[in-house]
Design a protein around this motif. Structure first.
Motif, PDB file in Angstrom:
ATOM      1  N   LYS A 261       2.651   1.713  -3.235  1.00 54.77           N
ATOM      2  CA  LYS A 261       1.578   2.380  -4.354  1.00 54.77           C
ATOM      3  C   LYS A 261       1.178   3.866  -4.177  1.00 54.77           C
ATOM      4  O   LYS A 261       1.409   4.650  -5.009  1.00 54.77           O
TER       5      LYS A 261
ATOM      6  N   ASP B 258      -2.343  -6.384  -7.302  1.00 54.59           N
ATOM      7  CA  ASP B 258      -3.721  -6.557  -6.519  1.00 54.59           C
ATOM      8  C   ASP B 258      -4.131  -7.973  -6.782  1.00 54.59           C
ATOM      9  O   ASP B 258      -4.586  -8.808  -5.716  1.00 54.59           O
ATOM     10  N   ASN B 259      -4.050  -8.571  -7.873  1.00 59.38           N
ATOM     11  CA  ASN B 259      -4.450  -9.905  -8.165  1.00 59.38           C
ATOM     12  C   ASN B 259      -3.651 -10.933  -7.282  1.00 59.38           C
ATOM     13  O   ASN B 259      -4.130 -11.832  -6.832  1.00 59.38           O
TER      14      ASN B 259
ATOM     15  N   GLN C 286       0.884  -1.362   0.178  1.00 57.95           N
ATOM     16  CA  GLN C 286       0.040   0.163  -0.062  1.00 57.95           C
ATOM     17  C   GLN C 286       0.879   1.292  -0.114  1.00 57.95           C
ATOM     18  O   GLN C 286       0.624   2.260  -0.625  1.00 57.95           O
TER      19      GLN C 286
END
Ligand SMILES: Nc1ncnc2c1ncn2[C@@H]1O[C@H](COP(=O)(O)OP(=O)(O)O)[C@@H](O)[C@H]1O
Ligand SMILES: CC(=O)N[C@@H](CCC(=O)OP(=O)(O)O)C(=O)O
Length: 260
Positions: free
Chosen positions: A214, A228-229, A211
């Motif tokens: 990002k 994310d996947n 997080q």
């Protein structure tokens, strides 16, 4: 104790270059144990579409797939790319079996509903879209499934599905039967602190750190849906996710994603 299953996903970059593809296939052949290969080929498909006078159209990393585009990507992913890969794997001693999602009903998708954008013949993968029992049977028969980005809806319609999504969904579906390692292979050494410096590989990432990376803009573009996947797959029972260079899968340089 569950057996380990390694699922590798390769994309457009390595598939597009014959020399790189040969090197990847040789490295993949050396990976011991049970394995699956999932491949994309988006870059080559866009080239082929342009050559045929059909303008490729991508929105948020997904291809708008009208009927003419579906014909071309089906020929390209499920035909040329899948069968060429299978032939190279056979030449390297891997008993590969090339499949679309329609073959053996291994991946049944749902056409993406039209909201703001009509993606056309694009398939999403809800829970229970993968037939894990059939894949398990093939794997136990010493076959190596090679899955392409074409799925079906069960009513005769083929659909185009993002290959990263196929990889994580298949990994999740098999996590009950195997200790699954999901390997995303691309053209960099892993997740990098500086996207232009291949020596800046981040060896391990946990969700909180992801997080932050990002938010800081260190991880951007195509790497965001990929990770994310990947974290969703870890949460759903996949044992380990690795991000690595397609030509270095047997080398220690890589990023390993961890639950905590
Ligand atoms: N921190 C990062 N480390 C590595 N790659 C990153 C990073 N941030 C963004 N990227 C970009 O993400 C891309 C990989 O995503 P994508 O192009 O969707 O992969 P592929 O099509 O190879 O599966 C890399 O080519 C790179 O340009
Ligand atoms: C719906 C959708 O976007 N499908 C992708 C499938 C191929 C793919 O995912 O290829 P890479 O892994 O090489 O990017 C596409 O047609 O580009």
């Amino acid at each position: 104790m569950k057996e380990t299953l390694k699922l590798f996903k390769i994309g457009g970059g390595v598939l597009d270059d014959d020399a790189q593809l040969h090197r990847f296939v040789q490295a993949f052949a050396q990976v011991p144990g049970r394995k699956i290969l999932v491949h994309g080929g988006g870059k080559g498909a866009s080239q082929m579409l342009s050559d045929l006078g059909i303008a490729p159209q991508m929105v948020q990393g997904r291809r708008i797939t009208d009927a003419a585009t579906l014909d071309v990507v089906t020929m390209f992913y499920a035909g040329k790319t899948n069968k060429q890969l299978v032939a190279l794997l056979q030449a390297s001693g891997v008993n590969a079996l090339g499949l679309s999602g329609a073959d053996g009903n291994v991946i049944r998708a749902v056409k993406r509903p039209v909201k703001d954008i009509d993606y056309g013949f694009v398939g999403d993968l809800p829970a229970n879209s993968v037939d894990a029992a059939t894949l398990h049977t093939l794997i136990q028969a010493e076959l190596t499934p090679v899955l392409c980005a074409i799925t079906h809806d069960g009513h005769g319609q083929l659909l185009n599905t993002n290959a990263d999504t196929i990889a994580s969904t298949v990994a999740r579906a098999l996590a009950g039967r195997y200790e699954v390692e999901l390997h995303y292979c691309f053209e960099k050494n892993g997740v990098l602190l500086d996207v232009n410096d291949d020596n800046s590989v981040i060896p391990q990432i946990v969700p909180a750190q992801y997080q932050q990376l990002k938010a800081d803009g260190v991880i951007a573009a195509g790497m965001i849906p990929k990770l994310d996947n990947a974290f969703a797959a870890l949460e759903a029972g996949v044992e380990k996710v690795v991000i690595e260079h397609a030509l270095n899968i047997n080398e220690p340089i890589k990023t390993v994603l961890c639950r905590s």
